[in-house]
Scaffold this motif. Structure first.
Motif, PDB file in Angstrom:
ATOM      1  N   ALA A  65       0.946  -1.314  -0.419  1.00 38.92           N
ATOM      2  CA  ALA A  65      -0.044  -0.355  -0.121  1.00 38.92           C
ATOM      3  C   ALA A  65       0.753   1.439   0.095  1.00 38.92           C
ATOM      4  N   VAL A  66       1.913   1.180   0.841  1.00 35.25           N
ATOM      5  CA  VAL A  66       2.803   2.473   0.566  1.00 35.25           C
ATOM      6  C   VAL A  66       3.488   2.623  -0.745  1.00 35.25           C
ATOM      7  N   PHE A  73       2.447   9.686  -6.376  1.00 41.65           N
ATOM      8  CA  PHE A  73       2.646  10.634  -7.014  1.00 41.65           C
ATOM      9  C   PHE A  73       3.772  10.127  -7.987  1.00 41.65           C
ATOM     10  N   GLY A  74       3.436   9.425  -9.098  1.00 37.87           N
ATOM     11  CA  GLY A  74       4.878   9.168  -9.787  1.00 37.87           C
ATOM     12  C   GLY A  74       5.566   9.293  -9.333  1.00 37.87           C
ATOM     13  N   TYR A  75       6.240   8.332  -8.222  1.00 38.23           N
ATOM     14  CA  TYR A  75       7.697   8.062  -7.847  1.00 38.23           C
ATOM     15  C   TYR A  75       7.337   6.335  -8.290  1.00 38.23           C
ATOM     16  N   SER A  76       8.405   5.754  -8.308  1.00 36.38           N
ATOM     17  CA  SER A  76       8.432   3.955  -9.133  1.00 36.38           C
ATOM     18  C   SER A  76       9.320   4.081  -7.073  1.00 36.38           C
ATOM     19  N   GLN A  88      -4.712   5.672  11.385  1.00 30.10           N
ATOM     20  CA  GLN A  88      -4.234   6.140   9.485  1.00 30.10           C
ATOM     21  C   GLN A  88      -2.571   6.310   9.203  1.00 30.10           C
ATOM     22  N   VAL A  89      -2.699   5.307   7.255  1.00 30.51           N
ATOM     23  CA  VAL A  89      -1.202   5.629   7.327  1.00 30.51           C
ATOM     24  C   VAL A  89      -1.377   6.468   5.574  1.00 30.51           C
ATOM     25  N   LEU A  90      -0.791   7.128   6.483  1.00 30.59           N
ATOM     26  CA  LEU A  90      -0.846   9.021   5.209  1.00 30.59           C
ATOM     27  C   LEU A  90       0.910   8.021   4.478  1.00 30.59           C
ATOM     28  N   VAL A  91       0.865   8.830   3.079  1.00 30.82           N
ATOM     29  CA  VAL A  91       2.018   8.763   2.933  1.00 30.82           C
ATOM     30  C   VAL A  91       2.933   9.807   2.412  1.00 30.82           C
ATOM     31  N   PRO A  92       3.859  10.191   2.393  1.00 24.44           N
ATOM     32  CA  PRO A  92       3.643  12.001   1.996  1.00 24.44           C
ATOM     33  C   PRO A  92       4.637  11.724   0.357  1.00 24.44           C
ATOM     34  N   SER A  93       4.124  12.766  -0.254  1.00 23.61           N
ATOM     35  CA  SER A  93       4.399  13.043  -2.409  1.00 23.61           C
ATOM     36  C   SER A  93       6.308  12.959  -1.572  1.00 23.61           C
ATOM     37  N   PRO A  94       6.674  12.451  -2.649  1.00 28.07           N
ATOM     38  CA  PRO A  94       8.322  12.809  -2.607  1.00 28.07           C
ATOM     39  C   PRO A  94       8.770  14.196  -3.214  1.00 28.07           C
ATOM     40  N   GLY A  98       4.599  18.881  -0.119  1.00 27.21           N
ATOM     41  CA  GLY A  98       3.315  18.983   0.723  1.00 27.21           C
ATOM     42  C   GLY A  98       1.982  17.994   0.633  1.00 27.21           C
ATOM     43  N   ARG A  99       1.988  17.384  -0.662  1.00 23.42           N
ATOM     44  CA  ARG A  99       0.594  16.796  -0.637  1.00 23.42           C
ATOM     45  C   ARG A  99       1.009  15.311   0.440  1.00 23.42           C
ATOM     46  N   GLN A 100      -0.111  14.671   0.297  1.00 25.92           N
ATOM     47  CA  GLN A 100      -0.294  13.356   0.713  1.00 25.92           C
ATOM     48  C   GLN A 100      -1.147  12.338   0.453  1.00 25.92           C
ATOM     49  N   ALA A 101      -0.898  11.606   0.499  1.00 23.74           N
ATOM     50  CA  ALA A 101      -1.601  10.474   0.313  1.00 23.74           C
ATOM     51  C   ALA A 101      -2.306   9.344   1.801  1.00 23.74           C
ATOM     52  N   LEU A 102      -3.559   9.482   1.720  1.00 24.16           N
ATOM     53  CA  LEU A 102      -4.001   7.988   2.583  1.00 24.16           C
ATOM     54  C   LEU A 102      -4.130   6.649   2.046  1.00 24.16           C
ATOM     55  N   VAL A 103      -3.490   5.520   2.439  1.00 24.94           N
ATOM     56  CA  VAL A 103      -3.369   4.286   1.976  1.00 24.94           C
ATOM     57  C   VAL A 103      -3.831   3.223   2.903  1.00 24.94           C
TER      58      VAL A 103
END
Length: 104
Positions: A65-66, A73-76, A88-94, A98-103
């Protein structure tokens, strides 16, 4: 008495507009490297240790999920993530924008 089995439920990735902030300073941080979930522990300038999370189905699902959150966010690759006080598991944009995703 046996311990509870770890659980994880993937629910994203989707854009998260809530609060995301790591506790300031050198403290424990979570990362995904390849297919493994790891904790990074730092103390001071020269003390650093990596610790693998115990292998389980939940750890595999969390790592997946991470990684999907990073790809959102386009990172591989894998990378850092946060588990907030609500679980909640949150992933920051590389990109560091400042954007983040809830996974999960």
């Amino acid at each position: 008495m046996q311990g509870l089995a770890p659980r994880f439920r993937a629910i994203g990735p989707r854009e998260w507009s809530g609060f995301y902030k790591r506790i300031p300073g050198k403290d424990t941080a979570f990362h995904v490297k390849g297919r493994k979930v790891q904790c990074l522990w730092e103390r001071g300038r020269y003390e650093r240790a990596w610790c693998d999370i115990v292998e389980s189905t939940a750890a595999d699902e969390l790592a997946r999920a991470v990684s999907e959150g990073k790809r959102f966010f386009g990172y591989s690759g894998g990378g850092s993530f946060l588990i907030n006080e609500h679980g909640q598991v949150l992933v920051p944009s590389p990109a560091g924008d400042g954007r983040q995703a809830l996974v999960g």
